[in-house]
Design a protein around this motif. Structure first.
Motif, mmCIF file in Angstrom:
data_model
loop_
_atom_site.group_PDB
_atom_site.id
_atom_site.type_symbol
_atom_site.label_atom_id
_atom_site.label_comp_id
_atom_site.label_asym_id
_atom_site.label_seq_id
_atom_site.Cartn_x
_atom_site.Cartn_y
_atom_site.Cartn_z
ATOM 1 N N VAL A 1 31.382 40.727 35.162
ATOM 2 C CA VAL A 1 32.139 42.003 35.795
ATOM 3 C C VAL A 1 33.230 41.441 36.681
ATOM 4 O O VAL A 1 34.416 41.977 37.104
ATOM 5 C CB VAL A 1 31.135 42.822 36.611
ATOM 6 C CG1 VAL A 1 31.850 43.921 37.142
ATOM 7 C CG2 VAL A 1 30.328 43.387 35.220
ATOM 8 N N SER A 2 32.858 40.383 37.462
ATOM 9 C CA SER A 2 33.526 39.935 38.760
ATOM 10 C C SER A 2 34.891 39.117 38.053
ATOM 11 O O SER A 2 35.803 39.613 38.638
ATOM 12 C CB SER A 2 32.675 39.073 39.618
ATOM 13 O OG SER A 2 32.200 37.837 38.736
ATOM 14 N N MET A 3 34.756 38.558 37.051
ATOM 15 C CA MET A 3 35.923 37.981 36.505
ATOM 16 C C MET A 3 36.951 38.720 35.820
ATOM 17 O O MET A 3 38.083 38.827 35.838
ATOM 18 C CB MET A 3 35.609 36.911 35.316
ATOM 19 C CG MET A 3 34.911 35.416 35.951
ATOM 20 S SD MET A 3 36.256 34.754 37.119
ATOM 21 C CE MET A 3 35.887 35.574 38.707
ATOM 22 N N PRO B 1 36.781 37.082 47.119
ATOM 23 C CA PRO B 1 35.349 37.574 47.202
ATOM 24 C C PRO B 1 34.892 37.682 45.838
ATOM 25 O O PRO B 1 33.722 37.501 45.540
ATOM 26 C CB PRO B 1 35.730 39.001 47.678
ATOM 27 C CG PRO B 1 36.999 38.843 48.306
ATOM 28 C CD PRO B 1 37.924 38.080 47.635
ATOM 29 N N LEU B 2 35.709 38.237 44.800
ATOM 30 C CA LEU B 2 35.134 37.978 43.169
ATOM 31 C C LEU B 2 34.662 36.604 42.873
ATOM 32 O O LEU B 2 33.946 36.452 42.006
ATOM 33 C CB LEU B 2 36.193 38.560 42.528
ATOM 34 C CG LEU B 2 36.443 40.037 42.679
ATOM 35 C CD1 LEU B 2 37.669 40.722 42.050
ATOM 36 C CD2 LEU B 2 35.269 40.950 42.492
ATOM 37 N N TYR B 3 35.494 35.600 43.269
ATOM 38 C CA TYR B 3 35.065 34.241 43.061
ATOM 39 C C TYR B 3 33.646 33.833 43.444
ATOM 40 O O TYR B 3 32.940 33.078 43.154
ATOM 41 C CB TYR B 3 36.018 33.139 43.562
ATOM 42 C CG TYR B 3 37.368 33.167 42.751
ATOM 43 C CD1 TYR B 3 37.515 33.516 41.449
ATOM 44 C CD2 TYR B 3 38.399 32.480 43.326
ATOM 45 C CE1 TYR B 3 38.488 33.334 40.593
ATOM 46 C CE2 TYR B 3 39.555 32.192 42.479
ATOM 47 C CZ TYR B 3 39.753 32.781 41.258
ATOM 48 O OH TYR B 3 40.793 32.662 40.541
ATOM 49 N N TRP B 4 33.324 34.254 44.666
ATOM 50 C CA TRP B 4 31.914 34.304 45.355
ATOM 51 C C TRP B 4 31.165 34.978 44.429
ATOM 52 O O TRP B 4 30.094 34.385 44.166
ATOM 53 C CB TRP B 4 31.772 34.785 46.660
ATOM 54 C CG TRP B 4 32.721 33.924 47.713
ATOM 55 C CD1 TRP B 4 33.591 34.032 48.450
ATOM 56 C CD2 TRP B 4 31.966 32.709 48.296
ATOM 57 N NE1 TRP B 4 33.808 33.099 49.276
ATOM 58 C CE2 TRP B 4 32.973 32.154 49.187
ATOM 59 C CE3 TRP B 4 30.910 31.691 47.798
ATOM 60 C CZ2 TRP B 4 32.622 31.002 49.981
ATOM 61 C CZ3 TRP B 4 30.839 30.515 48.412
ATOM 62 C CH2 TRP B 4 31.692 30.259 49.546
ATOM 63 N N ALA B 5 31.445 36.204 43.926
ATOM 64 C CA ALA B 5 30.231 36.892 42.883
ATOM 65 C C ALA B 5 30.235 36.094 41.727
ATOM 66 O O ALA B 5 29.090 35.953 41.145
ATOM 67 C CB ALA B 5 31.023 38.374 42.726
ATOM 68 N N ARG B 6 31.226 35.678 41.277
ATOM 69 C CA ARG B 6 31.238 34.875 40.023
ATOM 70 C C ARG B 6 30.085 33.658 40.319
ATOM 71 O O ARG B 6 29.178 33.312 39.281
ATOM 72 C CB ARG B 6 32.394 34.417 39.434
ATOM 73 C CG ARG B 6 32.355 33.539 37.877
ATOM 74 C CD ARG B 6 32.505 32.057 38.478
ATOM 75 N NE ARG B 6 33.910 31.831 39.145
ATOM 76 C CZ ARG B 6 34.966 31.484 38.355
ATOM 77 N NH1 ARG B 6 35.067 31.461 37.158
ATOM 78 N NH2 ARG B 6 36.074 31.271 39.230
#
Lengths: 715, 180
Positions: A400-402, A436-441
């Motif tokens: 989802v994050s990617m 921020p999405l890189y952190w989620a990934r």
């Protein structure tokens, strides 16, 4: 059916080799996942590159992908194939010695990769980074594997081949063809080489290889494993024999054409792009054939989903497979590719397949095999469930994050305001938005790794409780000489014919798609209005490849308004004609570099390489400070230029003979320019000067330079 | 049930699901028509599409008009704190990487002294260089990236810093322009 009545014969399967491959698979899975997690964290937080050359993202990422594909998935495939083939054919493997050479040879290749990739030995072609000595070793070991496998088929006690074996055959045949054609290269040192293919040729061959590595290393063998382990684990008959036939041949024939969907909107001839797209779309149903045949096999056994972790992993794996093989055709549609290509959406897509399909199916197989191979019970079903949910959560978070990051960035790149200007002209703005999405990934990756570690503990406890390890002996009835049957059934009894037909099925698309482009190249070469790189620029280019710059930077401006406004005129086929290997790239974590030459002063590049933040405040690029210390290898240039000349790059004999001297001269003038602009003195023998010379040459090699403020679009 | 079994695995021979068959046929028909339309029919090529899109951009540019940077108009802006603030933001975002946060010169020249490499250091000169760049020296053209108001603002900001004598100045480059 009039079966020849025969006596029961005793067979002892070689399970020791399966245990070896299985444990190797788990060891390297750990390496691959940990490398992936570190790479993910580096994207979220650049200081984790730690200014260590061998650990920087550009070198770590190839290590991660190669470990995941060839070490983790590879060993999983071999474990499954060695285990299931013996049972499906009612015979021990053809040769225990070949099995052993295959196992140890493959592990040696992995170790060689794990050492050479961090050291920067790379061909600069994705998933084919390994250098020529390792390429040769891969070929040899693969041939040994093939001899062992087909030898086993020759001594089988079962007339017909079950569908799993069809997929194994297609795998072995096709991977051999792909690897050999894509790895034709001329060495210029004991560990370095240039591929014979260049530019658009190389791009097409590479993505024919790259896509079909997914097809024939990560799809067909795993479908084969699925066809064996799912009905075994669920104890249910396979849903449809005829669906197996149709989707097998459909998949094998169609998959091979799909490679050019990696090259949509590039300077690859448009007809080839369109072929790549339409065959990708036609691939949807054959791919789903495997999924539905698997899922419908579970009819009447769905209650197992609640109680049996193996079934849980398998169902999730098939579902992720179905999702990824729907998304693949979707992303191959030109207008979707226009948004998704070069972004993290593709990374998300790949990981839905790699973590969900390959990962979960391998885990299911491991949970199935370990108790059987060590003759005991799984230590804890509960821990297996914990593993499932950690892994599942990890994949969902990752995916989802990617996808969100990819679509966000893709749309930001394309956004054009009412005044006809880019809304986000600074590339780094679009990067900052998705960090921020890189952190989620990375968190998703950590969950996945955590789940895997739970499995390791579970497997360790299971094996520790084992009191007896031996090879399984069974009594089987030889049906080798039963009736052949008709139609496809008869074909299933004819190994050679079946293998040749598989080979033909994959060669049709390969030849039709690739051959015209290969011949086209000699035609362009005659009319090309392009100067080759100078020797110093070649030295710089090799540094670019060594550091894995292509992992984050493309060199291919797509013919779209937003790209033309951001980067300049669309890239042409001629411009990369002397690029051995091509460096078009597939991901833009940083901006495209096809026309970066002369865009910034030399000093800008100097400061940027030493500390990217000094010129682009929010950059996430690693620092390459060692390039200021390390010395350029001038001596090898004569050899390099001579190899390139033999490959058809128009260097004069003088340029070959004087390559090192010419390079040293140019290095002096670049170093002088850096000093004049206010940089330090005495850089002429340093690698950074060669790299800057190369960067400044990008997009500047046309003999009649194009006006910079004018966009040229060919008809 | 088929009459064969492999290591205990049996096979049914259920018919292909209709929706699956239709999907397969549908994609084949779509693929055929798509190829026909774009590769031998009337469908536009990628470059034709690009040309059409570029024409739209050109039209937008034409509508925007070419802004002529007049010295007088820019002079008037010098008094506006809001404009200077905007100019400062643009400068710090785009220009400081090469000219330094205090305009002292790093890769590009010091912008606070009386020495100029290009033009006479007048407001209109600076605005033109911001727009067009000096590509051979590594100063990029900002025309496509900055809006007209932003070009004006950053120009005015630069001039407002004239004579600020920042620390670590890169030193004079180019010709000294006496009167301004």
């Amino acid at each position: 059916m009039n079966e020849t009545i025969s006596r029961l014969e005793e067979v002892t399967y070689d399970d020791a080799i399966v245990r070896k491959f299985l444990l190797a698979c788990m060891v390297f899975a750990g390496v691959a996942f940990a490398a992936g997690l570190l790479a993910a964290l580096q994207l979220a937080f650049f200081p984790l590159n730690m200014e260590l050359p061998w650990l920087t993202f550009g070198r770590l990422r190839p290590l991660h992908t190669n470990a995941a594909i060839f070490a983790f998935a590879g060993n999983a495939i071999f474990a499954g194939i060695y285990h299931s083939t013996q049972r499906l054919l009612k015979t021990r493997m053809y040769s225990d010695r070949l099995s052993a050479i295959h196992f140890w040879g493959w592990q040696l290749i992995i170790v060689a990769a794990a050492i050479s990739l961090p050291l920067g030995f790379s061909q600069g072609k994705e998933y084919a980074e390994l250098e020529w000595p390792i390429d040769i070793a891969i070929t040899l070991i693969w041939v040994i594997f093939a001899v062992n496998f087909f030898g086993t088929l020759a001594i089988r006690r079962e007339k017909h081949m079950y569908v799993a074996l069809w997929f194994y055959i297609a795998t072995i045949v096709t991977v051999a063809v792909l690897h050999i054609v894509n790895s034709i290269e001329i060495p210029w040192s004991y560990m370095n080489s240039y591929p014979v293919w260049a530019g658009v040729q190389d791009a097409l061959v590479q993505w024919w290889y790259g896509h079909n590595a997914v097809a024939f290393f990560l799809t067909t063998p795993f479908l084969g494993l699925m066809y064996y382990y799912l009905p075994k684990a669920a104890n249910r008959p396979v849903y449809s024999y005829r669906l197996s036939i149709i989707h097998f041949w459909g998949l094998v024939f169609i998959y091979i054409w799909a490679g050019p969907h990696h090259l949509l909107y590039t300077s690859l001839p448009e007809w080839a792009q369109t072929l790549g797209m339409i065959f990708s779309i036609m691939l949807w149903a054959p791919s789903w054939g495997g999924m539905i045949n698997g899922l419908l096999t579970l009819r009447g056994a769905w209650h197992l989903l609640r109680t049996d972790p193996i079934i849980k992993f398998m169902v999730a794996a098939l579902t992720f497979y179905g999702m990824a093989t729907f998304e693949g055709p979707l992303l191959s549609i030109k207008s979707v590719s226009a948004i998704g290509h070069y972004t993290d959406w593709i990374v998300g897509h790949v990981h839905a397949g790699a973590l969900g399909w390959n990962g979960f199916l391998s885990f299911a197989m491991i949970y199935y095999l370990v108790p059987k191979l060590w003759k005991t019970k799984l230590y804890s079903d509960r821990l297996a469930n914990v593993h499932f949910w950690l892994g599942f959560l990890g994949i969902v978070l990752y995916y989802v994050s990617m996808v969100a990051a990819g679509i966000t960035q893709g749309l930001m790149w394309k956004a054009i305001g009412p005044e006809g200007q880019l809304v986000y002209p600074d590339f780094v703005e679009t990067v900052v938005r998705i960090v921020p999405l890189y952190w989620a990934r990375a968190l998703g990756g950590a969950f996945f790794l955590g789940g895997f570690m739970v499995m390791c503990y579970n497997v360790y406890r299971t094996i520790a409780a084992s009191t007896e390890v031996s090879n399984e002996t069974v009594r089987v009835r030889n049906t080798r000489y039963s009736s052949a049957g008709e139609g496809h059934r008869a074909l299933e009894g004819m190994v050679t014919v079946f293998s040749v037909l598989s080979l033909i099925a994959i060669l049709v698309g390969s030849v039709i798609e690739i051959y015209p482009t290969l011949s086209l190249h000699s035609y362009i070469a005659k009319t090309a209005n392009i100067d080759p790189y100078s020797p110093l620029e070649i030295a710089g280019r090799d540094i670019y490849i060594r550091e894995g710059c292509y992992v984050c930077h493309s060199q291919q401006i797509r013919p779209m308004v937003s790209e033309v406004l951001r980067y300049g005129s669309p890239s042409t086929m001629e411009e990369s004609i002397y690029d051995h290997p091509f460096q078009w790239g597939s991901k833009r974590t940083g901006p495209d570099l096809a026309r970066v030459g002369k865009k910034y002063p030399d000093l800008w590049h100097f400061r940027h390489m030493v500390d990217p933040r000094s010129v682009v405040e929010k950059s996430i690029m690693p620092s390459y400070s060692w390039l200021v210390k390390d010395k350029t290898d001038f001596l090898s240039l004569r050899k390099k230029v001579s190899v390139l000349r033999n490959l058809g790059v128009p260097y004069s004999p003088e340029q070959v003979a004087q390559a090192d001297r010419l390079a040293e001269e140019q290095a002096k003038s670049v170093a002088q320019a850096i000093h004049d602009q206010g940089g330090p003195e005495g850089l002429e023998r340093r690698e950074i000067v060669a790299l800057i010379a190369y960067l400044q040459a990008l997009g500047q090699k046309e003999k009649q330079p194009r006006p910079t403020d004018q966009v040229t679009v060919k008809e | 049930m088929e009459d064969h079994e492999y290591d205990g695995i049996q096979e049914l021979d259920n018919p292909l699901p209709n929706w699956w068959l239709l999907t397969f046929l549908g994609t084949i028909i779509f693929a055929y028509l798509y190829y026909l339309h774009y590769e031998s029919g009337s469908g536009p090529t990628i470059n034709q599409e690009l040309k059409a899109d570029l024409a739209v951009i050109e039209a937008a540019k034409a509508k925007r008009g070419t802004k002529s940077d007049s010295e007088e108009e820019l002079q008037k802006l010098l008094a506006s704190a809001a404009v200077l603030n905007e100019g400062k933001a643009v400068f710090q975002g785009k220009c400081a990487a090469c000219h330094g946060a205090d305009l002292q010169g790093v890769i590009g020249p010091d912008l606070t002294d009386d020495y100029w490499l290009h033009g006479q250091g007048k407001l209109a000169d600076i605005a033109t260089i911001v727009r067009k760049g000096v590509v051979e020296k590594g100063m990029p053209p900002w025309d496509g990236q900055l809006k007209d108001a932003e070009v004006s603002a950053v120009t005015v900001y630069i001039v407002s810093k004239r004579g600020s004598h920042p620390a670590n100045s890169k030193g004079p480059q180019g010709e000294k322009i006496v009167s301004n």
